[in-house]
Design an enzyme around this catalytic site. Sequence first.
Site, mmCIF file in Angstrom:
data_model
loop_
_atom_site.group_PDB
_atom_site.id
_atom_site.type_symbol
_atom_site.label_atom_id
_atom_site.label_comp_id
_atom_site.label_asym_id
_atom_site.label_seq_id
_atom_site.Cartn_x
_atom_site.Cartn_y
_atom_site.Cartn_z
ATOM 1 N N LYS A 140 0.857 4.236 7.003
ATOM 2 C CA LYS A 140 0.055 5.103 6.063
ATOM 3 C C LYS A 140 0.678 6.608 6.572
ATOM 4 C CE LYS A 140 -2.900 2.497 4.146
ATOM 5 N NZ LYS A 140 -2.321 0.958 4.784
ATOM 6 N N SER A 179 0.769 -1.347 0.214
ATOM 7 C CA SER A 179 -0.002 0.039 -0.092
ATOM 8 C C SER A 179 0.948 1.509 0.172
ATOM 9 C CB SER A 179 -0.996 -0.022 1.065
ATOM 10 O OG SER A 179 -0.202 0.065 2.293
#
EC number: 3.4.21.88
Length: 219
Positions: free
Chosen positions: A175, A138
């Site tokens: 993230k 990701s």
Amino acid sequence: MIKLTARQEQILNLIRDAIENTGFPPTRAEIATELGFRSANAAEEHLQALARKGAIEISPGTSRGIRLRDMGNGDERFPGRQMALPHPALMQLSLPLVGRVAAGSPILAQEHIEATYDVDRSLFSAKPDFLLKVRGMSMRDAGILDGDLLAVKKIDTAKNGQIVVARLGEEVTVKRYKKSGSLIELLPENPDFEPIRVDLAHDEFALEGLAVGLMRTWN
């Protein structure tokens, strides 16, 4: 000592500043915007020239896949440089490597620690507290790949744009952080993944740490 043009020095300094301030290198588009290039392709041409001279390494297929290399001037900075674990003579820090994290237990609980690595303190933008094994792609476009070891400093708060390790209920994720009021967005660096949205009024959320470096072991 590598000889660079004035423009190449400018780009190299921009890369260093981005790594020092955010923990990660800039994208081609960010370089183009900062230096007034008409397109990201112009930035790419300069990056390729820097790579040919040995000042940086480029990872194909990732927008932030830029790694600083030792130019023989003593100004070798990290993160952004991905490298093998250093020679034992340079080791200064002993960092636990965290693998999978069980729900409801501290991230540094003994059962989560897979190994301990001795590493050189100077490799990181700030002193890390642990290494986290990255799982998934990701954050690919930030140069963070599956299996990499992310150096993490424990924190309670973060600034927008920083890359963090966050706990969402039973899940721990890496993230880019963005907060507005009681709402938090955890942004991936891969268009195949969706942002994670958190409402602090209702959702279980905690910051586990700030990314301060990246290591890659080479077989």
